[in-house]
Design an enzyme around this catalytic site. Structure first.
Site, short mmCIF file in Angstrom:
data_model
loop_
_atom_site.label_atom_id
_atom_site.label_comp_id
_atom_site.label_asym_id
_atom_site.label_seq_id
_atom_site.Cartn_x
_atom_site.Cartn_y
_atom_site.Cartn_z
CG HIS A 17 95.63 -19.35 7.06
ND1 HIS A 17 94.35 -18.89 7.17
CD2 HIS A 17 96.10 -18.88 5.88
CE1 HIS A 17 94.06 -18.17 6.08
NE2 HIS A 17 95.11 -18.15 5.30
CG HIS A 37 91.58 -16.42 3.15
ND1 HIS A 37 91.28 -17.63 2.58
CD2 HIS A 37 92.92 -16.30 3.13
CE1 HIS A 37 92.41 -18.21 2.20
NE2 HIS A 37 93.41 -17.44 2.54
#
Ligand SMILES: Nc1ncnc2c1ncn2[C@@H]1O[C@H](COP(=O)(O)OP(=O)(O)O)[C@@H](O)[C@H]1O
Ligand SMILES: Nc1ncnc2c1ncn2[C@@H]1O[C@H](COP(=O)(O)OP(=O)(O)O)[C@@H](O)[C@H]1O
Ligand SMILES: [Mg+2]
Ligand SMILES: [Mg+2]
Ligand SMILES: [Mg+2]
Ligand SMILES: [Mg+2]
Lengths: 210, 333, 333, 210
Positions: free
Chosen positions: C56, C219
């Site tokens: 991320h 995700h």
């Protein structure tokens, strides 16, 4: 025989714009192979604007037609082809003196010289010069041999197409394709292809003139 | 083609509208597609103008601000801006101390900036000096060709010359810094994927799943050669080695090392690459004095990276550390 | 799989090595995979700890620094870190004023942070408070499920609670800010492409060339629905509309608008999207007080974006404007 | 009959690790469909570490075996499955009192209760509980009916597999799959699949024990 007047030159410009629009994707694909995939979009944007400019303010004077095309291309195209095509039309406009075939040929020669001066390339460098150069020579020769303008432009178009095709095996020395080195060989130069359309458009639009 | 856009023909003006909305401290001339510092022109300060095709964001508009550029011109995607834009930018940043054009070495950029300078100088006595960047070692340097492309070093030139201009140095001195950075900087890039020019609608080149391009520029051009996919460790060697063999970077004050993402490369991978680049430099005896890791000069959605090394000296390091306040590069007080 | 990596199993530690080399102002505990502010622990200052799966970036490690986080834990790609990491981070930032855990609402993150707090409190009297972010309106809110995911608002919580902690406010007050931000913030995301988890080696989902996923998380999970590709204008509506119908954002001091890229999205497109988001907000009568446009919370190489809106007030705006000095978010003195 | 001793439990752990490694990609693919494509990698990393830990420091005490597995999983897995599998083994270790089948069943029951407490899910939420719950019940029932441990574990494995298969039509209410809402239906839960491997490993490794 009717003159190479403002209407005739406008017809040439329109025909070139039409061909560029039609061949837009093909030109871009040529540029994708050895450049940055924008040549078709660039010229199409510029020639569409040039035709619109001529429509918005139709010019009576043949040189004014070429000048409008020049400034429009310089203002809207960018990249390498903007200044080069712009310079071609600008110098041609400046040199145009008369409305017959010889006057046109002199203007084209001046345009060609302008492209050489602006781009500092030589024939054989795999650029638009490889089509424009032979076309300019063929035009002069045909007129010198007493051929009518239509026929002379036909010869010029053939010379341009031959020059364009001859760029295929060349290793580029100027423009974006030169970054590829040896890998630039095996592809036709996009600028040589669009310049061939310019000359073909003249042969179509100006046949029977001059 | 999967992009967050509307009509491909409107990408540039629409993105400029977003930039203007996001950064009220900048002034955007939408007609000319020029992004100005809000306070331009600054009296007595050399004005820095750059610009080029769009698709390389944040370069150049993201570098407009205190300590860097005074104006940036946005061309169509991958197409040099036109002289009118550059002339408008030049006029808009002229604070009486002259204007520096920072031009990447592409035929189109060079010619259009040349014509812009002619336009401006035909109508005023603004002094305009151009510095052309040509740092890409993937291209063979030769007098008989267009020469090398201007790539990563351009970002460093904009930062360092920008700092010099912010200090109030005269045009000649600012131009000297820019030239010094270009002369002492070298870059090399690679691509894992092609990019897709919006107006073209499909990838510029096809690259099989197990191959990559070495020696690419920033316009989605194919590179110098295509090689099998390799681990980051080997990629770092393939990029750093040609840079170092083109210019000795050992000794002195070390280098400013710039690992740049091409637009579609996650930051995770860029940091990993930076570790590998540092390892290669260490082995070669090259010290890193400063670094920059991120996507600063991109090629639309291309996945890949480039490495730029600049042989630094005291003065360049001081200019590097000087404050900069732009949308995409910001540090110092 | 085309990535600038070596062995997929080593991605996280190798990227941390690069981060450490690029940012000497941070301290990286490679064994525990924790990134600390160089000056942690700061005596008397509440310590802010966050963390989560890697992939991320720049979140969270890129937000460690003055005015934001004191430490960030890096898990495996898309996998919550383990309690030992979080406990090490907590101990390392404890300056006597307590520690705030900023936890995104994923079952794994919540449980591991819970266990870490238990570990720390079993051995010391460090006060630990957790704030869980759950701002994703793509997920139906319900007592009977895991609830909503924590997405974009997490970045804003880290900035705003970080500013409050930097001001020296006590733990309860810092936690209150964090909760207030979460309660007043909402997000919605979309993807043009899937991402590829290095260890999995192929895209998490297949997405035809003419479709996109609406309501994705961070995700690489598939979204709530798959719809035909649409222009940016319509995408902006699809993202903003559900946010506004979940929480009235009109009136008051306007919103902080955050347009986030998912990792493979060029900045050019993000600015264009931001223009469209502003247009939708204007039509809805929502004013924008501040904005953030860029790739700050990504999903590896996914192309796509998310929109986060935070209903602001005087105090939040003041905290937003407060100086921040981290690798990836930097402004102010 | 030989006891459910440290060696037996170690064999169970090894067999589970072997199955997880073998099924790693399949587990990840299940997680890709409704999660984040890491379940196989997560458990494989953890169980590989657990086996290594047991090799580095072999435990004589059966509870110590389970405790080593627990702490290793908690230290190395992360995500949702790390704390959940870790808690399972930790609670089982704490409850293990004896080396016969009933002691094992009580430990498994305690592990199951621990997962419920930690994860706050219920059966039917489409999680590992949907395999672990029926397996725990079946084990207790079979032992209560006087079946030998091997047979009882076989029944438990069958119950786990049935529970795993039954997750397919469910709409997830817990874990990452719950974010998908209705779209989570039509896929087997990855945690239920890995838990089935855990019970199958017990049936294989502990047959003839207890
Ligand atoms: N120095 C030059 N002299 C003449 N023609 C050139 C030169 N450089 C480039 N060209 C021509 O320009 C063409 C590319 O135009 P275009 O794609 O529109 O610009 P760009 O290369 O900036 O993207 C080439 O195919 C070549 O024919
Ligand atoms: N609250 C919960 N209770 C029980 N099991 C759960 C819970 N949440 C998730 N799980 C299980 O965890 C599995 C996912 O594990 P894993 O993929 O390793 O973690 P993550 O979801 O964090 O990526 C799910 O398939 C489900 O069986
Ligand atoms: Mg081109
Ligand atoms: Mg171009
Ligand atoms: Mg996970
Ligand atoms: Mg998972």
């Amino acid at each position: 025989m009717s003159a190479v007047d403002a209407a005739a030159l406008t017809a040439w410009v329109r025909e070139f714009a039409r061909l560029v629009h039609e061949q837009r994707d093909a030109l871009t694909q040529l540029d994708a192979a050895i450049g940055d995939a924008d040549h078709g979009a660039n010229l199409d944007r510029g020639m569409t604007a040039a035709v619109a400019a001529l429509e918005a303010q139709p010019a009576d004077d043949p040189a004014a037609v070429l000048k409008t095309v020049a400034t429009t291309l310089i203002k809207t195209v960018g990249g390498a082809s903007g200044p080069l095509y712009g310079t071609f039309f600008l110098r041609a406009a400046g040199a145009l003196d008369g409305d017959d075939g010889r006057a046109l040929a002199a203007a084209v020669r001046a345009g060609y010289d302008g492209v050489v001066a602006r781009g500092k390339a030589e024939r054989g460098d795999k650029t638009m010069l490889d089509a424009l150069g032979p076309a300019t020579d063929a035009l002069d020769e045909a007129l010198a041999a007493g051929k009518p303008l239509g026929e002379a432009l036909g010869a010029a178009a053939q010379a341009a197409a031959a020059g364009r095709d001859a760029t295929e095996p060349l290793v580029a020395r100027k423009g974006r394709a030169s970054y590829l080195g040896e890998r630039s060989a095996g592809h036709v130069d996009p600028g040589a292809a669009s310049t061939t359309l310019l000359v073909e458009a003249a042969a179509t639009a100006l046949a029977g003139r001059g | 083609m999967k992009k967050l856009i509307n009509d491909p023909a409107d990408v540039v003006p629409e993105a400029l509208r977003g930039l203007a909305a996001a950064h009220p401290e900048l002034r955007v001339d939408h007609e000319n597609r020029v992004v100005f510092r809000g306070d331009a022109p600054r009296q007595g300060k050399v004005g820095l103008v750059s610009g080029g095709g769009s698709g390389h964001e944040p370069m150049h508009a993201g570098f407009v601000g205190v300590g860097m550029l005074d104006a940036a011109c946005a061309g169509e995607v991958f197409t040099s801006p036109v002289p009118d834009q550059m002339a408008a930018a030049t006029r808009g940043v002229d604070g009486g101390a002259g204007v520096l054009h920072i031009v990447k070495n592409y035929t189109g950029d060079v010619m259009n900036f040349e014509m812009a300078a002619e336009l401006v100088q035909a109508e005023s006595d603004t002094e305009v000096v151009s510095v052309v960047t040509d740092d890409d070692v993937a291209v063979q340097d030769s007098l008989y060709t267009a020469g090398r492309r201007g790539v990563g070093v351009t970002v460093l030139v904009e930062k360092l010359a920008g700092a010099a201009a912010e200090e109030g140095r005269p045009l000649a001195a600012v131009a000297d810094i820019a030239k010094r950075v270009n002369v002492n900087g070298r870059s090399m890039g690679m691509a894992l994927t092609s990019c897709t020019v919006p107006a073209a609608g499909r990838p510029t080149f096809d690259l099989p799943d197990d191959e990559m391009e070495i020696g690419i520029g920033i316009h989605g051009e194919p590179g110098r050669r295509r090689v099998p996919l390799a681990p980051a460790r080997e990629v770092a060697e393939m990029l750093v080695e040609p840079v170092l063999s083109d210019l000795d970077m050992t000794g002195g004050d070390g280098v400013i090392a710039f690992v740049n993402g091409m637009g579609g490369t996650p930051l995770l991978e860029l940091y990993l690459m930076y570790a590998e680049v540092v390892a290669v430099l260490e082995k070669a005896g090259v010290g890193v004095a400063r670094n920059l890791v991120g996507s600063y000069m991109t090629s639309l959605d291309m996945a890949g990276c480039s490495v730029t090394l600049l042989k630094a000296d005291d003065e360049l390091l001081r200019l590097w550390d000087a404050p900069v306040r732009t949308p995409s590069l910001r540090w110092g007080a």
